[in-house]
Design a protein around this motif. Structure first.
Motif, PDB file in Angstrom:
ATOM      1  N   ASP A 131       0.843  -1.195   0.000  1.00 45.70           N
ATOM      2  CA  ASP A 131       0.000   0.000   0.000  1.00 45.70           C
ATOM      3  C   ASP A 131       0.883   1.251   0.000  1.00 45.70           C
ATOM      4  O   ASP A 131       1.266   1.756   1.053  1.00 45.70           O
ATOM      5  N   LEU A 132       1.192   1.751  -1.181  1.00 47.89           N
ATOM      6  CA  LEU A 132       2.055   2.931  -1.272  1.00 47.89           C
ATOM      7  C   LEU A 132       1.368   4.183  -0.745  1.00 47.89           C
ATOM      8  O   LEU A 132       2.038   5.142  -0.352  1.00 47.89           O
ATOM      9  N   ASP A 133       0.034   4.186  -0.732  1.00 42.63           N
ATOM     10  CA  ASP A 133      -0.681   5.335  -0.164  1.00 42.63           C
ATOM     11  C   ASP A 133      -0.433   5.482   1.326  1.00 42.63           C
ATOM     12  O   ASP A 133      -0.669   6.557   1.903  1.00 42.63           O
ATOM     13  N   SER A 134       0.019   4.408   1.962  1.00 46.11           N
ATOM     14  CA  SER A 134       0.258   4.466   3.413  1.00 46.11           C
ATOM     15  C   SER A 134       1.526   5.239   3.759  1.00 46.11           C
ATOM     16  O   SER A 134       1.732   5.609   4.921  1.00 46.11           O
ATOM     17  N   LEU A 135       2.382   5.479   2.764  1.00 44.74           N
ATOM     18  CA  LEU A 135       3.630   6.201   3.021  1.00 44.74           C
ATOM     19  C   LEU A 135       3.379   7.709   3.021  1.00 44.74           C
ATOM     20  O   LEU A 135       2.638   8.227   2.183  1.00 44.74           O
ATOM     21  N   PRO A 136       3.994   8.430   3.957  1.00 45.59           N
ATOM     22  CA  PRO A 136       3.884   9.893   3.893  1.00 45.59           C
ATOM     23  C   PRO A 136       4.620  10.428   2.666  1.00 45.59           C
ATOM     24  O   PRO A 136       5.513   9.769   2.125  1.00 45.59           O
ATOM     25  N   PHE A 137       4.239  11.620   2.230  1.00 41.75           N
ATOM     26  CA  PHE A 137       4.923  12.238   1.097  1.00 41.75           C
ATOM     27  C   PHE A 137       6.375  12.521   1.462  1.00 41.75           C
ATOM     28  O   PHE A 137       6.720  12.642   2.643  1.00 41.75           O
ATOM     29  N   PRO A 138       7.255  12.604   0.470  1.00 38.73           N
ATOM     30  CA  PRO A 138       8.658  12.939   0.767  1.00 38.73           C
ATOM     31  C   PRO A 138       8.760  14.211   1.605  1.00 38.73           C
ATOM     32  O   PRO A 138       7.900  15.096   1.525  1.00 38.73           O
ATOM     33  N   ALA A 139       9.814  14.304   2.385  1.00 39.80           N
ATOM     34  CA  ALA A 139       9.991  15.423   3.337  1.00 39.80           C
ATOM     35  C   ALA A 139      10.493  16.674   2.619  1.00 39.80           C
ATOM     36  O   ALA A 139      11.629  17.106   2.792  1.00 39.80           O
ATOM     37  N   TYR A 140       9.599  17.260   1.817  1.00 39.11           N
ATOM     38  CA  TYR A 140       9.983  18.456   1.057  1.00 39.11           C
ATOM     39  C   TYR A 140      10.379  19.604   1.977  1.00 39.11           C
ATOM     40  O   TYR A 140      11.149  20.489   1.591  1.00 39.11           O
ATOM     41  N   ASN A 141       9.848  19.603   3.198  1.00 37.54           N
ATOM     42  CA  ASN A 141      10.177  20.679   4.138  1.00 37.54           C
ATOM     43  C   ASN A 141      11.655  20.660   4.530  1.00 37.54           C
ATOM     44  O   ASN A 141      12.166  21.657   5.067  1.00 37.54           O
ATOM     45  N   LEU A 142      12.359  19.563   4.259  1.00 39.54           N
ATOM     46  CA  LEU A 142      13.790  19.501   4.561  1.00 39.54           C
ATOM     47  C   LEU A 142      14.650  19.954   3.378  1.00 39.54           C
ATOM     48  O   LEU A 142      15.874  20.042   3.514  1.00 39.54           O
ATOM     49  N   VAL A 143      14.019  20.232   2.226  1.00 35.12           N
ATOM     50  CA  VAL A 143      14.776  20.676   1.054  1.00 35.12           C
ATOM     51  C   VAL A 143      15.107  22.153   1.206  1.00 35.12           C
ATOM     52  O   VAL A 143      14.205  22.989   1.315  1.00 35.12           O
ATOM     53  N   GLU A 144      16.386  22.469   1.240  1.00 36.14           N
ATOM     54  CA  GLU A 144      16.789  23.856   1.490  1.00 36.14           C
ATOM     55  C   GLU A 144      16.497  24.764   0.303  1.00 36.14           C
ATOM     56  O   GLU A 144      16.115  25.922   0.485  1.00 36.14           O
ATOM     57  N   ASP A 145      16.717  24.267  -0.924  1.00 40.66           N
ATOM     58  CA  ASP A 145      16.524  25.119  -2.100  1.00 40.66           C
ATOM     59  C   ASP A 145      16.093  24.249  -3.274  1.00 40.66           C
ATOM     60  O   ASP A 145      16.919  23.584  -3.898  1.00 40.66           O
ATOM     61  N   LEU A 146      14.801  24.254  -3.572  1.00 40.77           N
ATOM     62  CA  LEU A 146      14.282  23.413  -4.641  1.00 40.77           C
ATOM     63  C   LEU A 146      14.775  23.864  -6.014  1.00 40.77           C
ATOM     64  O   LEU A 146      14.817  23.078  -6.961  1.00 40.77           O
ATOM     65  N   SER A 147      15.191  25.107  -6.137  1.00 43.52           N
ATOM     66  CA  SER A 147      15.577  25.643  -7.441  1.00 43.52           C
ATOM     67  C   SER A 147      16.864  25.028  -7.985  1.00 43.52           C
ATOM     68  O   SER A 147      17.166  25.174  -9.171  1.00 43.52           O
ATOM     69  N   VAL A 148      17.638  24.343  -7.148  1.00 39.94           N
ATOM     70  CA  VAL A 148      18.881  23.736  -7.647  1.00 39.94           C
ATOM     71  C   VAL A 148      18.595  22.478  -8.470  1.00 39.94           C
ATOM     72  O   VAL A 148      19.475  21.987  -9.182  1.00 39.94           O
ATOM     73  N   TYR A 149      17.368  21.967  -8.389  1.00 37.20           N
ATOM     74  CA  TYR A 149      17.014  20.763  -9.134  1.00 37.20           C
ATOM     75  C   TYR A 149      16.413  21.176 -10.475  1.00 37.20           C
ATOM     76  O   TYR A 149      15.405  21.889 -10.525  1.00 37.20           O
ATOM     77  N   LYS A 150      17.049  20.711 -11.557  1.00 36.11           N
ATOM     78  CA  LYS A 150      16.674  21.163 -12.900  1.00 36.11           C
ATOM     79  C   LYS A 150      16.595  19.974 -13.854  1.00 36.11           C
ATOM     80  O   LYS A 150      17.303  18.983 -13.694  1.00 36.11           O
TER      81      LYS A 150
END
Length: 475
Positions: free
Chosen positions: A177-196
């Motif tokens: 059940d993949l729905d049982s997993l929480p979403f990735p911890a985006y709040n720990l990403v310091e700067d999303l703009s570095v991912y391109k």
């Protein structure tokens, strides 16, 4: 508070591509690490994630940043996630951490230890290996360590005994059940703009990456499925849209890269995802991988109308006998039909090709080049066959040619690690360059290629393309 730090080591463009081709590559959020982080946080752990390349840390700065997270009297547990090509970087970081804090517990996760456990844990700096999906296993291993439990009771790990013997525990079942997993911890990403994205994915920043399914049911002999397995599991449309809505509200993204091996496999789920997104008034451009056998004209038309701006298909070879040998399970006639449909509806298509398969010859590679050039594909990605640990090819590659099977620094898909009988490294590299030149010098493609530089962001794209194209002149 129980603590855990996770490291994603740097793999430079030069390491990955072995040439200027790396200039065209993208940088993507390491979703696996952030999934584990969110699961651990849901269990009240204090978590720190360090993506070394994104944070631009050298090894010394990285290790200092890791260790200051722990007090001297605290249990110091550190996880390092590594692909095969990143293994030596992980090994170097682990060695430095052990010197700075000998009592730290180092846990290796990711593709390499999952597929090649004995080799990975033969290096004594690693205390444990997490094999396969990491969320539940990492949590149970950390609980075991904090409670001084018996690691033999934790499913899905490997460890070394006091005598040096490597023990693998009972395999952990795949998460159903993949729905049982929480979403990735985006709040720990310091700067999303570095991912391109890669420069020709036709995506605009801000970009987010998302994975909506795990496992690939295909039987391709060159693929390693040691982490997610071959059992296809998918998140519900509602769960996927919930994550997209959360990210849209937080980041106002314009583009999405779906990282699934086979995003388009379940048509009804895809229809439902975009039906729900329309109700939420969320629109974006997106890119995905698909199998040739999973799409038809109407389906392609639907995804084009709902934001898909580029789609990639694994073709691998233009030689029918090679396709049979690698168990690709597609026909070239079907592939040509799919590419014609993409061209007809204006959906840019990319073909993923591999040269240097077991049994490949100059003649079969030439057939692949001719197939790609006459097709209606808009672009290609050409890699070199690399029999990764965990793939069916890894165990038998030496029957079909020479194989530098333990030099992990070469496992990049862009430098020859396996050379079929009758070919040489120089021939493989030369044919890849020839493939690139012949494909992109076709008049239609050359014109379309040039026109992309006149779009928004075209100047930056031109500079990166120019640098990447210099690989043609490398010896």
């Amino acid at each position: 508070m129980k603590k855990y730090v996770m490291i994603y080591p740097t793999v430079t463009s030069e390491q990955s591509f072995g040439s200027k081709l790396g200039e065209a590559s993208g940088k993507y959020l390491p979703l696996g690490v952030y999934y584990i982080a969110s699961y651990m946080m849901s269990k009240n752990y204090s978590i720190k994630v360090l993506d070394q390349e994104a944070m631009n840390f050298d090894e010394t700065a990285l290790c200092i940043e890791v260790l200051k997270f722990f007090a001297p009297d605290e249990l110091c547990c550190i996880g390092i996630s590594a692909t095969t090509i990143a293994f030596y970087s992980a090994l170097s970081i682990a060695g430095k951490l052990k010197k700075l804090r000998p009592d730290c517990v180092l846990i290796l996760g990711g593709v390499h230890v999952s597929s090649n456990t004995a080799d990975a844990l033969s290096f004594s700096v690693f205390d444990y290996g997490v094999i396969g999906e990491g969320e539940i296993t990492t949590y149970e291993l950390l609980e075991c360590l904090y409670q001084n439990g018996n690691p033999q009771d934790v499913e899905g790990i490997a460890y070394r005994t006091a005598s040096g013997e490597i023990i693998k525990t009972k395999p952990r079942p795949l998460i159903k059940d993949l729905d049982s997993l929480p979403f990735p911890a985006y709040n720990l990403v310091e700067d999303l703009s570095v991912y391109k994205p890669r420069i020709f994915e036709h995506l605009e920043p801000p970009l987010i990456t998302i994975i909506s399914s795990r496992g690939c049911p295909s039987q391709c002999t060159f693929c390693d499925c040691s982490v997610f397995g071959r059992t296809y599991r998918q998140r519900s449309a509602e769960n996927v849209v919930e994550e997209l809505k959360y990210l849209y509200d937080r980041y106002h993204f314009k583009s999405v890269h779906f990282f699934d091996d086979t995003f388009s496999l379940d048509k009804e789920r895809i229809y439902r995802i975009f039906e729900l997104l329309e109700k939420e008034n969320i629109r974006f451009k997106w890119f995905c991988l698909s199998r040739i056998n999973n799409v038809d004209y109407e389906y392609l038309k639907f995804i084009k109308e709902h934001g898909c701006c580029s789609i990639a298909f694994g073709v691998e070879s233009g030689d029918p006998e090679i396709l049979k040998k690698i168990k690709k399970g597609i026909s070239l006639e079907k592939a040509e039909d799919v590419f014609r449909n993409c061209r007809k509806i204006g959906l840019p298509s990319e073909g993923l090709f591999i040269i240097g398969h077991p049994g490949d010859t100059i003649e079969s590679i030439n057939r692949t080049i001719r197939f790609a050039c006459r097709s209606k594909l808009d672009q290609v990605m050409i890699t070199l066959n690399t029999p990764f640990p965990g793939s069916p090819q890894y165990a038998e590659a030496e029957k079909y040619g020479s194989f530098a099977k333990t030099d992990w620094s070469r496992f990049s898909e862009h430098r020859p690690v396996f050379v079929p009988i009758g070919l040489t490294e120089q021939i493989l590299m030369r044919k890849r360059k020839e493939f690139t030149i012949r494909f992109y010098l076709q008049p239609y493609r050359a014109k379309k290629f040039i026109m992309t530089f006149f779009r928004p962001g075209g100047w930056e794209m031109f500079k990166k393309t120019f640098k990447a194209a210099l690989f043609i002149f490398e010896r």
